[in-house]
Design a protein around this motif. Structure first.
Motif, PDB file in Angstrom:
ATOM      1  N   UNK A 228      47.053  31.150  73.174  1.00 15.12           N
ATOM      2  CA  UNK A 228      47.202  29.703  73.196  1.00 15.12           C
ATOM      3  C   UNK A 228      46.475  28.966  72.094  1.00 15.12           C
ATOM      4  N   UNK A 229      45.888  29.667  71.130  1.00  9.11           N
ATOM      5  CA  UNK A 229      45.181  28.991  70.037  1.00  9.11           C
ATOM      6  C   UNK A 229      46.154  28.132  69.235  1.00  9.11           C
ATOM      7  N   UNK A 230      45.681  26.997  68.756  1.00  9.47           N
ATOM      8  CA  UNK A 230      46.486  26.175  67.856  1.00  9.47           C
ATOM      9  C   UNK A 230      46.730  26.948  66.563  1.00  9.47           C
ATOM     10  N   UNK A 231      47.918  26.786  66.008  1.00 13.26           N
ATOM     11  CA  UNK A 231      48.296  27.526  64.806  1.00 13.26           C
ATOM     12  C   UNK A 231      48.548  26.580  63.642  1.00 13.26           C
ATOM     13  N   UNK A 232      48.242  27.055  62.430  1.00  8.62           N
ATOM     14  CA  UNK A 232      48.695  26.406  61.211  1.00  8.62           C
ATOM     15  C   UNK A 232      48.965  27.477  60.168  1.00  8.62           C
ATOM     16  N   UNK A 233      49.843  27.164  59.238  1.00 13.95           N
ATOM     17  CA  UNK A 233      50.021  28.007  58.051  1.00 13.95           C
ATOM     18  C   UNK A 233      49.151  27.422  56.957  1.00 13.95           C
ATOM     19  N   UNK A 234      48.235  28.242  56.441  1.00 10.94           N
ATOM     20  CA  UNK A 234      47.241  27.766  55.478  1.00 10.94           C
ATOM     21  C   UNK A 234      47.761  27.771  54.055  1.00 10.94           C
ATOM     22  N   UNK A 235      48.814  28.589  53.766  1.00  9.19           N
ATOM     23  CA  UNK A 235      49.418  28.543  52.455  1.00  9.19           C
ATOM     24  C   UNK A 235      49.226  29.799  51.630  1.00  9.19           C
ATOM     25  N   UNK A 236      49.470  29.656  50.330  1.00  7.36           N
ATOM     26  CA  UNK A 236      49.438  30.760  49.375  1.00  7.36           C
ATOM     27  C   UNK A 236      48.020  31.303  49.254  1.00  7.36           C
ATOM     28  N   UNK A 237      47.883  32.619  49.337  1.00 11.29           N
ATOM     29  CA  UNK A 237      46.569  33.238  49.494  1.00 11.29           C
ATOM     30  C   UNK A 237      45.561  32.863  48.414  1.00 11.29           C
ATOM     31  N   UNK A 238      45.946  32.888  47.145  1.00 13.84           N
ATOM     32  CA  UNK A 238      44.990  32.596  46.073  1.00 13.84           C
ATOM     33  C   UNK A 238      44.466  31.161  46.160  1.00 13.84           C
ATOM     34  N   UNK A 239      45.329  30.241  46.541  1.00 16.65           N
ATOM     35  CA  UNK A 239      44.913  28.844  46.648  1.00 16.65           C
ATOM     36  C   UNK A 239      43.961  28.651  47.823  1.00 16.65           C
ATOM     37  N   UNK A 244      38.387  27.761  49.817  1.00 13.41           N
ATOM     38  CA  UNK A 244      37.290  28.219  50.680  1.00 13.41           C
ATOM     39  C   UNK A 244      35.965  28.172  49.944  1.00 13.41           C
ATOM     40  N   UNK A 245      36.005  28.428  48.646  1.00 19.84           N
ATOM     41  CA  UNK A 245      34.782  28.411  47.839  1.00 19.84           C
ATOM     42  C   UNK A 245      34.455  27.011  47.322  1.00 19.84           C
ATOM     43  N   UNK A 246      35.354  26.066  47.517  1.00 13.04           N
ATOM     44  CA  UNK A 246      35.133  24.738  46.969  1.00 13.04           C
ATOM     45  C   UNK A 246      35.134  24.736  45.452  1.00 13.04           C
ATOM     46  N   UNK A 247      35.816  25.717  44.863  1.00  8.83           N
ATOM     47  CA  UNK A 247      35.698  25.913  43.421  1.00  8.83           C
ATOM     48  C   UNK A 247      36.891  25.406  42.632  1.00  8.83           C
ATOM     49  N   UNK A 248      37.863  24.791  43.296  1.00 15.87           N
ATOM     50  CA  UNK A 248      39.079  24.419  42.594  1.00 15.87           C
ATOM     51  C   UNK A 248      39.120  22.908  42.400  1.00 15.87           C
ATOM     52  N   UNK A 249      38.623  22.461  41.253  1.00 17.41           N
ATOM     53  CA  UNK A 249      38.752  21.066  40.873  1.00 17.41           C
ATOM     54  C   UNK A 249      39.207  21.008  39.422  1.00 17.41           C
ATOM     55  N   UNK A 250      39.648  19.854  38.926  1.00 24.27           N
ATOM     56  CA  UNK A 250      40.356  19.816  37.648  1.00 24.27           C
ATOM     57  C   UNK A 250      39.616  20.409  36.450  1.00 24.27           C
ATOM     58  N   UNK A 251      38.305  20.421  36.431  1.00 20.35           N
ATOM     59  CA  UNK A 251      37.589  20.926  35.277  1.00 20.35           C
ATOM     60  C   UNK A 251      37.161  22.380  35.376  1.00 20.35           C
ATOM     61  N   UNK A 252      37.679  23.121  36.344  1.00 24.29           N
ATOM     62  CA  UNK A 252      37.187  24.471  36.603  1.00 24.29           C
ATOM     63  C   UNK A 252      38.349  25.464  36.696  1.00 24.29           C
ATOM     64  N   UNK A 253      38.113  26.678  36.209  1.00 30.32           N
ATOM     65  CA  UNK A 253      39.002  27.792  36.485  1.00 30.32           C
ATOM     66  C   UNK A 253      38.471  28.555  37.695  1.00 30.32           C
ATOM     67  N   UNK A 254      39.391  28.976  38.550  1.00 25.59           N
ATOM     68  CA  UNK A 254      39.066  29.923  39.612  1.00 25.59           C
ATOM     69  C   UNK A 254      39.822  31.198  39.293  1.00 25.59           C
ATOM     70  N   UNK A 255      39.094  32.300  39.145  1.00 19.57           N
ATOM     71  CA  UNK A 255      39.703  33.567  38.743  1.00 19.57           C
ATOM     72  C   UNK A 255      39.434  34.603  39.824  1.00 19.57           C
ATOM     73  N   UNK A 256      40.499  35.156  40.377  1.00 14.32           N
ATOM     74  CA  UNK A 256      40.404  36.155  41.434  1.00 14.32           C
ATOM     75  C   UNK A 256      40.895  37.485  40.895  1.00 14.32           C
ATOM     76  N   UNK A 257      40.014  38.501  40.945  1.00 15.33           N
ATOM     77  CA  UNK A 257      40.333  39.806  40.365  1.00 15.33           C
ATOM     78  C   UNK A 257      40.618  40.832  41.444  1.00 15.33           C
ATOM     79  N   UNK A 261      44.996  39.849  38.355  1.00 14.89           N
ATOM     80  CA  UNK A 261      43.916  38.898  38.086  1.00 14.89           C
ATOM     81  C   UNK A 261      44.558  37.527  37.948  1.00 14.89           C
ATOM     82  N   UNK A 262      44.244  36.636  38.885  1.00 15.93           N
ATOM     83  CA  UNK A 262      44.933  35.352  38.980  1.00 15.93           C
ATOM     84  C   UNK A 262      43.985  34.241  38.535  1.00 15.93           C
ATOM     85  N   UNK A 263      44.486  33.407  37.635  1.00 20.50           N
ATOM     86  CA  UNK A 263      43.719  32.297  37.072  1.00 20.50           C
ATOM     87  C   UNK A 263      44.327  31.001  37.589  1.00 20.50           C
ATOM     88  N   UNK A 264      43.521  30.182  38.238  1.00 25.26           N
ATOM     89  CA  UNK A 264      43.988  28.927  38.829  1.00 25.26           C
ATOM     90  C   UNK A 264      43.326  27.738  38.144  1.00 25.26           C
TER      91      UNK A 264
END
Length: 446
Positions: A228-239, A244-257, A261-264
């Motif tokens: 019975x838990x409430x559900x949501x779809x959180x979206x595309x995994x890299x985003x 979650x890290x609070x690291x995605x703002x306009x002046x920053x790259x977020x790189x997941x290896x 290796x994805x660059x956001x």
């Protein structure tokens, strides 16, 4: 005394494994379990995921995590994130037309090339994606050519399918729909030209919702902490991981290896279609973010895949061996000690992934080989950053995360190409981000 915030959970449906993480009201991990993603591999790199196998794996994951929690525990909400291009054709009765194809499955390449000239010309600027086998549209055209009557079905990405399996609503999430090639980035609506070429209507995509919106409840979970838990779809995994890290703002790259290796890079407004087309020519995406109103630039190289193959060439298959190699690479100068051009590596481009080595010198050690692959992937990243920074001001900082970021040689290499690098030590960023996004359901219900 204020009551403690309830527990929430995040599910990460990844290429390697499916993970379920539970956090308390402070965001501290309470439990985390995982099971292998049950792919079935075939000839020529084909890779499929049967719906019954995925449902079984999800049920096992929920049961295993429930058993790891104390008796009497209740999880209030669940967020589900994962890969965007992979999904199922589902009819009104919940039956699927066939297996899901992995995003890296080569099927659909010929079908992408066979689309009308009008669609191929308009595709990058309209969808923000390069047209190729990776996008869902190409694989859907492959299925239509095989005789699947697409008009009888709707498209659900893997996270959306999982939400429906747990008892939630049948709906599409914007960042996941952005990976399909079916969404018009200008309007945020299904793109009519793509629908017409598939022979389907706008109903082929379920109603669109933003990540974090209510998605029904886990009514199919009969008992235990997740029932019975409430559900949501959180979206595309890299985003989700970046948020979650609070690291995605306009002046920053977020790189997941990871394997890729994805660059956001986030933008506060969509780029114009001509800028999207220029980026797509460099295999760079510009699509909708999980945050309403924002868009995100997504670039990638297959450096993790090449590094893994370099380890295999060196006969290294365990953590101790990897750590020893890491120390040996770090002890060398960044350019190595062999003559210039002694090792030429290639294969990191996002449309490649085949490690090719041209060795022109004796004395090539595993450390020299690994270092050459790192330098090659740095060169490919520089090409991507140059393309991005022709459309946006240069970023000033970078957050690096993912399994490969634990190697000092990798961190040294990336610090030479990415600005002001910091490294995240958190594990399971995507599941953690999905659990945090699930809290929005609790706030909206008050």
């Amino acid at each position: 005394m204020p009551r403690p915030l309830p527990l929430t959970a995040g599910i990460d449906l990844g290429s390697t494994s499916l993970k379920l993480l539970v956090v308390d009201g402070d965001g501290t991990q309470v439990a985390c379990e995982q099971v292998a993603t049950p792919w079935r591999s075939g000839a020529g790199g084909t890779t499929e995921l049967d719906a019954p196998a995925l449902r079984t794996a999800l049920d096992r994951l929920v049961a295993t995590t429930a058993a790891a929690l104390p008796d009497g525990t209740t999880v209030a909400a669940i967020g589900i994130a994962g890969m965007g291009e992979t999904g199922y054709l589902v009819d009104d009765a919940g039956e699927v037309a066939g297996p899901a194809f992995a995003w890296f499955d080569p099927r659909g390449a010929a079908d992408a090339a066979a689309f009308s000239a009008e669609l191929r010309a308009e595709f990058p600027g309209r969808t923000g994606l390069p047209l190729g086998a990776q996008v869902s549209l190409a694989k859907l055209a492959h299925e239509r050519r095989r005789g699947v009557p697409l008009e009888r079905y709707r498209w659900l990405s893997i996270p959306e399918f999982a939400a429906a399996h747990l008892g939630g609503d049948v709906a599409a999430e914007y960042s996941l729909a952005s990976r399909t090639g079916l969404l018009d980035q200008n309007s945020g609506e299904p793109w009519q030209r793509a629908l017409d070429e598939l022979g389907v209507t706008a109903a082929f995509l379920p109603p669109l919702r933003w990540a974090g919106s209510p998605w029904g409840t886990a009514s199919a979970v009969a008992s235990g902490p997740f029932a019975g838990a409430a559900l949501t779809v959180a979206g595309h995994d890299h985003l989700v991981a970046a948020e979650a890290l609070g690291s995605l703002h306009p002046g920053r790259y977020h790189v997941s290896m990871g394997t890729a290796e994805v660059i956001l890079r986030v933008t506060d407004a969509p780029l114009p279609p001509e800028a999207r087309a220029r980026l797509a020519a460099k295999l760079i995406n510009e699509v909708r973010h999980i945050v309403p109103g924002r868009h995100v630039i997504v670039a990638g190289v297959k450096s993790g895949l090449l590094l893994r193959r370099a380890l295999q060439l060196a006969g290294i298959g365990d953590r101790d061996g990897r750590d020893e190699l890491d120390a040996a690479v770090s002890a060398l100068p960044f350019e190595g000690v062999l003559p210039d051009g002694a090792i030429v590596a290639s294969g990191a481009r996002n449309d490649d992934g085949v490690l090719a080595l041209d060795i022109r010198s004796d004395g090539v050690s595993p450390a020299e080989l690994f270092g050459a692959v790192l330098r090659h992937s740095n060169d490919e990243i520089r090409i991507l950053l140059d393309a991005i920074e022709r459309e946006l001001p240069p970023a000033t900082t970078t957050t690096l995360t993912g399994g490969w970021s634990g190697m000092s040689s990798v961190r040294r290499a990336r610090s030479r190409v990415l600005p002001d690098l910091t490294v995240s030590t958190r594990e399971q960023d995507t599941a953690h981000g999905a659990a945090l996004l699930a809290r929005t359901l609790l706030r909206s219900s008050r």
